[in-house]
Design a protein around this motif. Structure first.
Motif: not given
Length: 321
Positions: A100-108, A160-169
């Motif tokens: 909830m704190g770090e992954l939700m709303d992340r752009v991949l 199927e996605v990239t950047h799940l481990r680290k937000s780049v945006l």
């Protein structure tokens, strides 16, 4: 490195984490332990993200960690545990990520090159060994990078996605802030304090000025200085303007002298004058503890009415002395 699919043999229905937040947690005899505030996962270079436990807010508003090994069942509206809960305050480990704190709303980015998506929710499932994994991401396509306008929704595998481990945006905090909308400032401060510094600053910046001011008053010195100094000067001054003068003074006193003077110059003159006046007193003196905000009552108010007003939670403690 390519992701390797993990074989999951579900023994129950999928659990969407967004809906799990706020769910009541019970022991085996039905006593309420608390409510779920987050899910902790470990994001690996290969294979599915592993769910290692839940963050649960117990009756004392303490946030504790409940390992998945102590979860007996997850059903609509309830989580059943073994009843053995460690009451120590939750502290996130380096390898752990808060859903909830770090992954939700992340752009991949989609690996097939079809564009960018934003995480709306995640679902977790158990395998035949009763281990929990995040098996699906519920995402929404971003049809315009500039306006972040939304397109179709998809249910995709983590591979199927990239950047799940680290937000780049830059990452929104819409989902988390919606969850905290009715929470007290002290509870929001507790949530922010649990986040990694980078995400804490990102989430705090998306709070309104008055809400952020209230939350800063509840945070520890290091965290609130870090957040305030991460804002641009105009925004930081706006937040100080709506803080209680004594709290604003404490915060300005914690800043380097040059930075403090820049902010005071940017603040509204009347608010800045109140802060400067209080800064002239020593921290442990009566003047240093007072506030410039008066309690105003009608002439016929009695002592009981006065005491009731100064005991209100939204009046600074210094006024109750």
């Amino acid at each position: 490195m390519e992701h390797v699919k993990h074989s999951i043999k579900p023994i129950g229905s999928r659990v969407f984490i967004g809906k799990l937040a706020g769910t009541r947690v019970f022991d085996p005899v039905g006593d309420n332990i608390g409510r779920v505030t987050d899910v902790i996962t470990v994001l690996r270079f290969t294979g599915l993200p592993t769910v290692v436990g839940l963050v649960v807010e117990v009756a004392t508003h303490r946030r504790v960690f409940v390992p998945v090994t102590r979860i007996v069942a997850i059903a609509p509206g309830q989580v059943i545990t073994t009843g053995l809960v460690n009451i120590r305050q939750f502290r996130q480990r380096v390898a752990e990520t808060m859903v909830m704190g770090e992954l939700m709303d992340r752009v991949l980015s989609m690996r097939d090159g079809s564009g960018e998506v934003k995480i709306q929710d995640m679902c977790m499932e158990q395998d035949d060994r009763r281990d929990w994994y995040i098996t699906k991401l519920y995402v929404q396509r971003i049809t315009s990078a500039l306006a972040l306008s939304r397109g179709e929704t998809l249910l995709v595998d983590p591979s199927e996605v990239t950047h799940l481990r680290k937000s780049v945006l830059p990452q929104e905090a819409t989902t988390l802030l919606t969850q905290l909308e009715d929470a007290k400032a002290a509870d929001v401060a507790d949530v922010l304090a649990d986040l990694p510094e980078e995400r804490r600053i990102e989430v705090a910046a998306q709070l309104g000025d008055e809400r952020l001011a209230d939350v800063l008053e509840e945070l520890g010195q290091e965290d609130r200085v870090s957040i305030l100094t991460s804002l641009d000067v105009a925004r930081a001054a706006d937040v100080l303007d709506v803080m209680q003068p004594d709290d604003a003074t404490d915060l300005v006193n914690e800043l380097p002298e040059k930075q403090a003077q820049i902010l005071l110059a940017e603040m509204e003159p009347e608010e800045a004058e109140d802060v400067r006046r209080l800064m002239a007193y020593g921290e442990r003196t009566a003047g240093g503890l007072m506030t410039t905000t008066p309690v105003i009552l009608p002439p016929d108010a009695d002592v009981a009415t006065l005491l009731a007003h100064v005991r209100r939670q939204d009046i600074p403690p210094a006024l109750a002395a």
